[in-house]
Design a protein around this motif. Structure first.
Motif, PDB file in Angstrom:
ATOM      1  N   GLY A 104      37.809  31.944  20.239  1.00  0.00           N
ATOM      2  CA  GLY A 104      36.807  31.968  21.302  1.00  0.00           C
ATOM      3  C   GLY A 104      37.461  32.311  22.617  1.00  0.00           C
ATOM      4  N   ILE A 105      36.666  32.666  23.601  1.00  0.00           N
ATOM      5  CA  ILE A 105      37.174  32.876  24.957  1.00  0.00           C
ATOM      6  C   ILE A 105      36.236  32.173  25.932  1.00  0.00           C
ATOM      7  CG2 ILE A 105      38.215  35.112  24.375  1.00  0.00           C
ATOM      8  CD1 ILE A 105      36.016  36.412  26.111  1.00  0.00           C
ATOM      9  N   VAL A 106      36.770  31.829  27.079  1.00  0.00           N
ATOM     10  CA  VAL A 106      35.969  31.273  28.162  1.00  0.00           C
ATOM     11  C   VAL A 106      36.122  32.171  29.382  1.00  0.00           C
ATOM     12  CG1 VAL A 106      35.695  29.345  29.777  1.00  0.00           C
ATOM     13  CG2 VAL A 106      36.108  28.892  27.346  1.00  0.00           C
ATOM     14  N   VAL A 107      35.012  32.661  29.893  1.00  0.00           N
ATOM     15  CA  VAL A 107      35.008  33.431  31.137  1.00  0.00           C
ATOM     16  C   VAL A 107      34.568  32.479  32.239  1.00  0.00           C
ATOM     17  CG1 VAL A 107      34.081  35.402  32.389  1.00  0.00           C
ATOM     18  CG2 VAL A 107      34.472  35.571  29.921  1.00  0.00           C
ATOM     19  N   ARG A 108      35.470  32.180  33.152  1.00  0.00           N
ATOM     20  CA  ARG A 108      35.188  31.230  34.236  1.00  0.00           C
ATOM     21  C   ARG A 108      34.704  31.985  35.475  1.00  0.00           C
ATOM     22  NH1 ARG A 108      38.977  26.219  34.789  1.00  0.00           N
ATOM     23  NH2 ARG A 108      37.523  25.629  33.112  1.00  0.00           N
ATOM     24  N   VAL A 109      33.470  31.718  35.839  1.00  0.00           N
ATOM     25  CA  VAL A 109      32.862  32.364  37.011  1.00  0.00           C
ATOM     26  C   VAL A 109      32.968  31.394  38.179  1.00  0.00           C
ATOM     27  CG1 VAL A 109      30.796  33.458  37.933  1.00  0.00           C
ATOM     28  CG2 VAL A 109      31.251  33.555  35.475  1.00  0.00           C
ATOM     29  N   LYS A 110      33.803  31.739  39.163  1.00  0.00           N
ATOM     30  CA  LYS A 110      34.029  30.861  40.306  1.00  0.00           C
ATOM     31  C   LYS A 110      33.126  31.250  41.481  1.00  0.00           C
ATOM     32  CE  LYS A 110      38.844  29.787  39.169  1.00  0.00           C
ATOM     33  NZ  LYS A 110      40.251  29.801  39.649  1.00  0.00           N
ATOM     34  N   TYR A 111      32.734  30.238  42.239  1.00  0.00           N
ATOM     35  CA  TYR A 111      31.901  30.449  43.414  1.00  0.00           C
ATOM     36  C   TYR A 111      32.656  30.027  44.667  1.00  0.00           C
ATOM     37  CZ  TYR A 111      28.135  31.289  40.138  1.00  0.00           C
ATOM     38  OH  TYR A 111      27.367  31.816  39.138  1.00  0.00           O
ATOM     39  N   GLN A 112      32.190  30.519  45.819  1.00  0.00           N
ATOM     40  CA  GLN A 112      32.910  30.304  47.072  1.00  0.00           C
ATOM     41  C   GLN A 112      33.056  28.835  47.432  1.00  0.00           C
ATOM     42  OE1 GLN A 112      30.871  32.695  49.981  1.00  0.00           O
ATOM     43  NE2 GLN A 112      31.941  34.574  49.385  1.00  0.00           N
TER      44      GLN A 112
END
Length: 377
Positions: A178-186
């Motif tokens: 599996g993979i995890v795509v981490r979407v970061k916010y300001q």
């Protein structure tokens, strides 16, 4: 002459083994076990985000707002003959990948891309040169992520897998659980998009090393030889509905996690108000006395993740935490997937229209709406 001789030899073997094999398959094919499914999903997610293990998965910090992604699963590439479920959908698959490559998209393949339960590596490589060539375009751009499923465990366990991958793609590539795509916010917060095949918790193909080896090299080929199938989620409506509900329940208990899987061949997409939209459409269909549409909508409502009984009083209210891509081998030759682009998450279908492959948006949800829902939790 050889084929005729083989069929004559095969018939008595099938006659003797078919019934006991079906009996045994039913005996070991129990409904998904909630505790074990939750345990395995949690283990692989933690392995990726907290205790990195290259053989299990990888964590990527990618901007899903500024980039384009296509997530597909369950291609089941074969030899283009009668037993190959992918044979008629190939054109739509090729057209879709050409489109997304031209857009500069990332391609996440969620597993069961190759059908090793029916076909060997040499047959698959021989008859899938076009599909591998278009996938290679993503590999060259470092935009290809390949995850294994229960039908292509070969990539995980075969000692020569890297050699074959290098021959197919001109370079060795990582195969992940599996993979995890981490979407970061300001503001420092983030959402994890956890992508995996979805067979986690299947004790046959996600159990100990021996069971994995047995399924990949003995059990799958034996079923193919005897022309039978075990009661997997991809084939049983009851099983895959339950499986999807368990995936949804697990995702609801996580903090800022969106789970994306395949495996069941059943597309799942839901915005915050999607269940209400389906019910409104059902009422309209009933008024119009459209029997086929009523049946279709009732089935969608029945299998919608929000319909499951969570069983835990303090769980958060319903959120769109689970998506399923569907598959790339539907009987109408179409394929479906989850597309993330232009500020939207979309369920898309690629199908034939007068001999031309066309993209259709079935559902969509603004990324900002998704973010707001999570940040309000």
């Amino acid at each position: 002459m050889f084929q005729r001789f083989f069929q004559i030899l095969k018939s008595p073997i099938v006659f003797v083994l078919r019934k006991p094999t079906i009996w045994f398959s039913k005996k070991i094919s129990s409904s998904p076990d909630k505790e074990y499914v939750f345990k395995r999903l949690t283990e692989i997610y933690k392995d990726i985000t907290q205790n990195p293990k290259p053989e299990e998965g990888a964590l990527y910090n990618l901007d899903m707002r500024g980039n384009s992604f296509i997530i597909l699963s369950d291609v089941h590439k074969g030899n283009r003959k009668g037993r190959d479920e992918f044979r008629h959908a190939e054109n739509n698959y090729l057209s879709a990948l050409e489109h997304y490559n031209e857009k500069g998209s990332f391609y996440i393949n969620l597993g069961d891309s190759e059908e090793f339960w029916k076909f060997n590596i040499f047959s698959i490589m021989q008859h899938n040169k076009k599909t591998f060539e278009v996938e290679k375009k993503f590999v060259k751009r470092n935009a290809f992520f390949k995850i294994y499923g229960n039908h292509d465990l070969f990539w995980k366990i075969d000692p020569f897998a890297n050699m074959y991958l290098r021959e197919i793609y001109d370079k060795a590539i990582n195969i992940y659980g599996g993979i995890v795509v981490r979407v970061k916010y300001q503001d420092g917060r983030h959402i994890d998009v956890f992508c995996t095949h979805g067979h986690q918790g299947d004790k046959r193909s996600d159990g100990n090393k021996f069971s994995i080896w047995f399924v990949a090299y003995i059990w799958g080929p034996l079923q193919s030889f005897l022309d039978i199938n075990i009661n997997t989620p991809a084939l049983s409506q009851k099983e895959k509905t339950l499986h999807n509900k368990l995936m949804y329940e697990w995702s609801q208990q996580q903090e800022n996690v969106v789970l994306v899987t395949g495996h069941t061949h059943q597309p799942i997409f839901h915005s915050y108000s999607h269940i209400q939209q389906l019910r409104a459409q059902l009422e309209e269909a009933k008024k119009a006395e459209n029997v086929d549409k009523v049946a279709e909508l009732e089935e969608k409502i029945k299998r919608h993740p929000s319909q499951c009984t969570l069983g835990v009083a303090d769980l958060p209210k319903y959120k769109p935490t689970y998506f399923n891509t569907g598959c790339c081998c539907y009987s109408d030759n179409s394929i479906s997937g989850i597309e993330i682009a232009d500020g939207f998450v979309r369920l898309v279908r690629w199908g034939d229209e007068e001999g031309v492959s066309k993209r259709e948006v079935l559902e969509e949800l603004p990324m900002n709406e998704l973010k707001d829902m999570f940040m309000d939790r």
